[in-house]
Motif scaffolding. Structure first.
Motif, PDB file in Angstrom:
ATOM      1  N   SER A 168      -2.563 -33.787  42.321  1.00  0.00           N
ATOM      2  CA  SER A 168      -1.677 -33.874  43.480  1.00  0.00           C
ATOM      3  C   SER A 168      -2.238 -34.795  44.553  1.00  0.00           C
ATOM      4  O   SER A 168      -1.537 -35.175  45.489  1.00  0.00           O
ATOM      5  N   ARG A 194       9.829 -30.428  42.301  1.00  0.00           N
ATOM      6  CA  ARG A 194       9.247 -29.093  42.126  1.00  0.00           C
ATOM      7  C   ARG A 194       8.543 -28.986  40.785  1.00  0.00           C
ATOM      8  O   ARG A 194       7.464 -28.386  40.686  1.00  0.00           O
ATOM      9  N   HIS A 195       9.141 -29.559  39.762  1.00  0.00           N
ATOM     10  CA  HIS A 195       8.524 -29.525  38.438  1.00  0.00           C
ATOM     11  C   HIS A 195       7.200 -30.276  38.443  1.00  0.00           C
ATOM     12  O   HIS A 195       6.197 -29.816  37.873  1.00  0.00           O
ATOM     13  N   GLU A 216       5.227 -30.828  41.092  1.00  0.00           N
ATOM     14  CA  GLU A 216       4.258 -30.079  41.874  1.00  0.00           C
ATOM     15  C   GLU A 216       3.728 -28.887  41.073  1.00  0.00           C
ATOM     16  O   GLU A 216       2.524 -28.595  41.087  1.00  0.00           O
ATOM     17  N   ASN A 217       4.625 -28.188  40.359  1.00  0.00           N
ATOM     18  CA  ASN A 217       4.182 -27.067  39.540  1.00  0.00           C
ATOM     19  C   ASN A 217       3.216 -27.529  38.455  1.00  0.00           C
ATOM     20  O   ASN A 217       2.214 -26.859  38.172  1.00  0.00           O
ATOM     21  N   SER A 218       3.513 -28.683  37.851  1.00  0.00           N
ATOM     22  CA  SER A 218       2.637 -29.226  36.811  1.00  0.00           C
ATOM     23  C   SER A 218       1.278 -29.595  37.394  1.00  0.00           C
ATOM     24  O   SER A 218       0.233 -29.355  36.779  1.00  0.00           O
ATOM     25  N   GLN A 219       1.288 -30.167  38.602  1.00  0.00           N
ATOM     26  CA  GLN A 219       0.034 -30.536  39.254  1.00  0.00           C
ATOM     27  C   GLN A 219      -0.793 -29.311  39.604  1.00  0.00           C
ATOM     28  O   GLN A 219      -2.014 -29.314  39.473  1.00  0.00           O
ATOM     29  N   ARG A 220      -0.129 -28.257  40.050  1.00  0.00           N
ATOM     30  CA  ARG A 220      -0.847 -27.018  40.362  1.00  0.00           C
ATOM     31  C   ARG A 220      -1.482 -26.441  39.106  1.00  0.00           C
ATOM     32  O   ARG A 220      -2.627 -25.969  39.139  1.00  0.00           O
ATOM     33  N   VAL A 221      -0.748 -26.465  38.016  1.00  0.00           N
ATOM     34  CA  VAL A 221      -1.273 -25.941  36.757  1.00  0.00           C
ATOM     35  C   VAL A 221      -2.504 -26.734  36.329  1.00  0.00           C
ATOM     36  O   VAL A 221      -3.517 -26.160  35.906  1.00  0.00           O
ATOM     37  N   HIS A 252      -6.496 -23.843  45.975  1.00  0.00           N
ATOM     38  CA  HIS A 252      -6.998 -23.138  44.805  1.00  0.00           C
ATOM     39  C   HIS A 252      -8.515 -22.990  44.865  1.00  0.00           C
ATOM     40  O   HIS A 252      -9.218 -23.900  45.308  1.00  0.00           O
ATOM     41  N   HIS A 296      -1.440 -29.343  47.995  1.00  0.00           N
ATOM     42  CA  HIS A 296      -0.362 -28.448  47.601  1.00  0.00           C
ATOM     43  C   HIS A 296       0.241 -27.836  48.858  1.00  0.00           C
ATOM     44  O   HIS A 296      -0.427 -27.707  49.880  1.00  0.00           O
TER      45      HIS A 296
END
Length: 299
Positions: free
Chosen positions: A129, A38-39, A41-46, A271, A266
């Motif tokens: 991602s 999860r961390h 994926e969150n970093s990749q989204r950011v 996005h 994602h």
């Protein structure tokens, strides 16, 4: 004198205790793996949002510097012409100074560019991602002799509209559409006209999509036939632009059929950068009509 036997209170570890300990270890490791995933994926989204934000600001900078007269300012076209530079080339000076792509001769076609220019890439063009084996196109970017000429790839595409009009040409209803060539000198395009401006975004800059994550089936990366040819050539419209709206929903999975549509790696979202410079995560729950409205420039 009698002897006393002291009974030890220590005992061996039972099988049940061993099993419980192993189960707890597995649980802790499993939770750790989930947390790390999860961390990540969150970093990749950011990072993906950061890239799209940079691209949106570069497009705005291109617009603001396109003409001294504010009323004459224009957005970059999705491409100058079939086989010529795309938006990804035109905004490079506003993304990175002294980059190889800045040496692109916009009057000449993709195939006339130097190899080091065609194959150059920018980190802002890739979503972390989406793991790629190569940063160059692998098939479909064909020169007049039918030979594949590899060029730099990218994970983002211009929003050409909702697909209700010919989205590949200058009359598409999106914010970034093909230009119209106004003067040629042999194979050179020495003058062209962009069809869109900020003032033409009648739905408002905060409600108009500019750039989004393009859907590419995971097994066909680098293939121009599914819109993953080089990002720099205007030869294959789906490689540098896409549509979203009725009939063109966001891809739900990474293996969904190619439909000239947007989609990401994602979970559940894609996005998009908007004309005001912001970045928004969208999904199909908004409905085809709403997505289509955001894809149209509104004039």
């Amino acid at each position: 004198m009698g002897r006393f036997h002291v009974m030890s209170s220590r005992r061996g570890i039972t099988v049940i205790e061993v099993v419980v300990a192993i189960a707890l270890c597995i649980l802790v490791i499993g939770l750790g793996v989930v947390f790390l995933a999860r961390h990540r994926e969150n970093s990749q989204r950011v990072m993906c949002k950061h890239n799209l934000g940079k691209i949106a600001l570069a497009i705005r900078a291109y617009h603001d510097l396109s003409a001294a007269d504010e009323k004459a300012r224009h957005l970059p076209p999705s491409r100058i012409a079939d086989g010529y530079a795309t938006w990804a080339v035109l905004i490079v000076p506003h993304l990175s100074k002294n980059h190889a792509l800045g040496k692109w001769d916009v009057e000449q076609s993709y195939f006339a560019q130097a190899k080091e220019v065609r194959e150059a890439s920018l980190i802002f063009q890739f979503c972390p991602s989406r793991t790629r084996s190569s940063a160059l196109s692998e098939k479909g970017d064909l020169d007049p002799a039918g030979n594949h000429v590899p060029g730099g790839l990218g994970d983002y595409a211009a929003v050409a509209g909702d697909g209700s009009t010919d989205w590949t040409g200058p009359h598409a209803n999106g914010a970034l559409v093909s230009a119209i060539g106004t003067e040629r000198n042999g194979v050179r395009i020495v003058a062209w006209k962009s069809m869109t401006r900020m003032v033409s975004l009648q739905r408002g800059q905060s409600y108009t999509l500019l750039i989004g994550e393009k859907h590419v089936p995971v097994e066909r990366m680098g293939d121009a036939a599914v819109g993953d040819g080089t990002l720099y050539s205007g030869q294959h419209p789906a490689s540098f632009s896409r549509v979203v709206g009725p009939g063109f929903l966001l891809a739900a999975t990474i293996n969904a059929p190619f439909n000239n549509n947007f989609g990401s790696y994602h979970t559940g979202i894609s996005h998009f950068s908007l004309a005001d410079g912001s970045v928004r995560a969208l999904n199909n729950e908004r409905g085809e009509a709403v997505l289509g409205q955001m894809a149209r420039r509104g004039d």
